[in-house]
Design a protein around this motif. Structure first.
Motif, PDB file in Angstrom:
ATOM      1  N   UNK A  36      31.876  38.695  31.984  1.00 10.31           N
ATOM      2  CA  UNK A  36      30.472  38.895  31.619  1.00 10.31           C
ATOM      3  C   UNK A  36      30.088  40.365  31.705  1.00 10.31           C
ATOM      4  N   UNK A  37      30.826  41.127  32.521  1.00 12.90           N
ATOM      5  CA  UNK A  37      30.476  42.539  32.700  1.00 12.90           C
ATOM      6  C   UNK A  37      31.019  43.433  31.598  1.00 12.90           C
ATOM      7  N   UNK A  38      31.938  42.911  30.817  1.00  9.48           N
ATOM      8  CA  UNK A  38      32.588  43.763  29.808  1.00  9.48           C
ATOM      9  C   UNK A  38      31.814  43.825  28.507  1.00  9.48           C
ATOM     10  N   UNK A  72      39.071  30.779  44.239  1.00 10.94           N
ATOM     11  CA  UNK A  72      37.748  31.417  44.296  1.00 10.94           C
ATOM     12  C   UNK A  72      37.844  32.857  43.785  1.00 10.94           C
ATOM     13  N   UNK A  73      38.890  33.559  44.239  1.00 10.61           N
ATOM     14  CA  UNK A  73      39.089  34.954  43.811  1.00 10.61           C
ATOM     15  C   UNK A  73      39.237  35.019  42.288  1.00 10.61           C
ATOM     16  N   UNK A 108      32.874  36.696  36.288  1.00 13.75           N
ATOM     17  CA  UNK A 108      31.960  37.843  36.278  1.00 13.75           C
ATOM     18  C   UNK A 108      32.600  39.066  35.649  1.00 13.75           C
ATOM     19  N   UNK A 109      33.914  39.145  35.720  1.00 17.67           N
ATOM     20  CA  UNK A 109      34.609  40.233  35.047  1.00 17.67           C
ATOM     21  C   UNK A 109      34.358  40.181  33.563  1.00 17.67           C
ATOM     22  N   UNK A 154      35.990  34.103  40.346  1.00 15.47           N
ATOM     23  CA  UNK A 154      34.946  35.134  40.341  1.00 15.47           C
ATOM     24  C   UNK A 154      35.317  36.310  39.447  1.00 15.47           C
ATOM     25  N   UNK A 155      36.559  36.756  39.566  1.00 10.46           N
ATOM     26  CA  UNK A 155      36.966  37.900  38.744  1.00 10.46           C
ATOM     27  C   UNK A 155      36.903  37.523  37.268  1.00 10.46           C
TER      28      UNK A 155
END
Lengths: 62, 529
Positions: A60-62, A49-50, A57-58, A53-54
């Motif tokens: 997509x945020x870049x 899960x960790x 979403x990590x 998510x990283x």
């Protein structure tokens, strides 16, 4: 029992210094393995899960 | 409850029951009862620390203007109060109950991983020290609110790093504790103890532990991304670098809403043990309670954005989250109905655990109802970040979780200490708590409806009267909790000897062992028929 554990946990020795058998030690081997298997699955779920998510979403945020 | 052949096996003391004395007993212990006690004491200590921070907040808000702390320190107080109460007080309290009671309830000799259990607990004090000492570092503690929203969290000083590290440690501890609980419940039940024969407290913890394993890593991921934004040049949440602060809110609340149920569901479990015992009737609708609890847990994953209606969301999204949130009222209603139906025509008595359970029932339902009000998008846009929200979640967290924890503590104190607690002081604690709790938080609904925003140290004059009432209530509530400390210390010191089963309506394996429960219990598993 693991000697290192016995040395660092003096309550696992009786007054004469001999190793004692606690309830946990009495668990049979099959139950031990089953517990370990369950824990590994659950731990792997948490790690997955960790990472998911990283990674998701990590990126997509870049 | 079925017959338990060999049930008296635990009654004798074991010759090998020698412990190191002093502090080393507690540092090295692998016994679930010792670890449960440590969790409970730790959570009470954190409750006092978080409570003092709440009193600083309420002292500042006693009247308009700035009197006690500067605005930055005020924000640090609200942040640490939230983090400490959620992660340091309420969660460890219920893990303490789980440690003490789950092995006793399912007939296991200990938790599945006794040494990991010790480690799970001893991770907590360093995290607590990190959180509280962050007040002393340059720039002070995290001041972003317990939700740790960027961009504030990307800009703060080292106190923010300390909070992030503390959250990591607390998360690891919770995950390890949950793995232990799931493994214990799935693999170590006594022969004949099928899942659907388990006490409801064990069921609620099984469900909660799965929730923790599923969502704690999400929080860990979110705060790790904040950490890399702060120190390693990433821009996950930094709009200036192409990131998205609202993304953090989505990730946080994907953790945050299940977290509400991580706190509430074990509370449901405690109340589900206490109400049947003092109604002298079996729990009404056991199977439906299990299914309702599972439904609440599943629904908690799909409602997160009701915390963020105001960030800008398509109408379809707002409608979806509104209706999904309202849906949670259905299984919650099933549970409330079942508790009331358990009491219906029961032979009721009103000892302190029952009083706290009934208090929970009334006030948690009220908190749930204000939650329903807030679930409506159009209403929430008006009330978002107002004192109405503060009132709502304190009805859920304090009157829900804390009152339930008190119900559990009074219910099991005789089993833990071997002595009956002082019933008069217990009842005094309940009545003072319920009066001052409502004095503190009920008026906050009116403040919110009148438009007072949360997390501000100063406010307009029209809010003065209700704030004054609320602050007086808060100090009364805080002082009332010292009565509980007196009750526990008295109980530890002595008092009327408690029999194995002090409550005539109580059922379950934990009441088959003597009071206080011997250090080792159920080394030979009982057999349930």
């Amino acid at each position: 029992m693991d000697r290192a554990v016995a040395c660092t946990t003096p309550h696992l020795r009786n007054a004469a210094g001999a190793e004692v058998i606690t309830g946990a030690e009495r668990m049979d081997e099959e139950l031990r393995r089953r517990n370990l298997r369950t824990a590994l699955w659950l731990g792997a779920t948490a790690v997955a899960v960790f990472v998911a998510f990283v990674a998701r979403y990590g990126m997509s945020g870049q | 409850m079925a017959a338990i052949p060999g049930g008296a096996d635990h009654a004798h003391d074991h010759g090998h029951d020698h412990h190191p004395g002093g502090i080393m007993r507690w540092v090295t212990t692998t016994n679930h009862k010792d670890i449960g006690s440590m969790y409970l004491w730790f959570s009470f200590a954190m409750f006092i620390v978080g409570g003092i921070m709440a009193l600083v907040i309420r002292a500042e808000l006693f009247q308009p203007g700035l009197q006690v702390v500067d605005p930055d320190r005020f924000n640090q107080m609200t942040t640490l109060h939230g983090l400490i109460m959620v992660f340091g007080a309420i969660m460890p309290a219920f893990v303490g109950f789980a440690n003490w009671m789950i092995p006793l309830m399912i007939g296991a000799s200990d938790m599945a991983f006794a040494r990991m259990n010790n480690w799970s607990f001893w991770l907590l004090p360093p995290a607590a020290i990190l959180l509280t000492t962050s007040l002393l570092v340059p720039g002070g503690a995290a001041a972003s609110g317990w939700t740790l929203y960027p961009p504030l969290t990307v800009q703060m000083g080292i106190g923010m790093d300390m909070a992030i590290f503390a959250v990591h440690i607390l998360g690891i501890s919770s995950i390890m504790g949950s793995i232990n609980i799931v493994t214990t419940i799935l693999n170590m039940r006594a022969p004949g103890m099928t899942l659907m024969k388990m006490p409801l407290f064990c069921w609620t913890w099984l469900i909660t532990a799965y929730l923790v394993i599923a969502v704690m890593p999400v929080l860990a991921g979110a705060v790790t991304m904040i950490l890399t934004d702060r120190h390693f040049g990433t821009s996950f949440f930094n709009a200036a670098g192409g990131g998205d602060p609202v993304l953090y809110q989505h990730i946080f609340w994907f953790f945050g809403h299940p977290e509400v149920y991580i706190i509430a569901i074990p509370a449901f479990g405690v109340v589900s043990q206490v109400i049947p015992a003092f109604s002298r009737k079996p729990l009404f609708g056991y199977a439906s309670m299990v299914y309702a609890t599972s439904s609440i847990a599943i629904l908690s994953f799909i409602v997160w954005a009701h915390h963020m209606y105001t960030v800008g969301m398509p109408v379809a999204g707002q409608l979806y989250f509104m209706f999904a949130t309202m849906l949670i009222a259905v299984p919650t209603g099933v549970k409330v109905f079942n508790w009331v139906a358990t009491m219906w025509r029961g032979s009721l008595s009103f000892e302190t655990p029952m009083l706290f359970s009934i208090g929970f029932l009334f006030l948690f339902t009220l908190g749930g109802f204000s939650g329903l009000v807030l679930s409506m998008t159009a209403v929430d846009v008006q009330l978002h970040d107002s004192y109405y929200v503060v009132a709502h979640f304190h009805y859920v967290m304090v009157a829900g979780a804390l009152f339930s924890a008190y119900a559990g503590a009074y219910y099991w104190l005789p089993k833990w200490t071997g002595h009956m607690y002082d019933e008069k002081l217990g009842k005094l604690h309940f009545w003072l708590s319920i009066i001052f709790f409502n004095m503190t938080f009920f008026v906050q609904h009116f403040l919110g409806l009148a438009g007072m925003p949360r997390r501000i140290p100063d406010y307009s004059l029209q809010f003065a009267e209700f704030n004054m009432i609320s602050s007086i209530g808060a100090f009364g509530f805080g002082l009332s909790q010292l009565v509980f400390l007196v009750v526990v210390l008295k109980c530890l010191k002595g008092g009327e000897k408690a029999p194995a089963k002090p409550w005539d309506g109580a059922e379950g394996l934990e009441w088959t062992v003597p009071s206080p429960a011997p250090h080792h219990t159920f080394e030979t598993p009982p057999v349930l028929k």
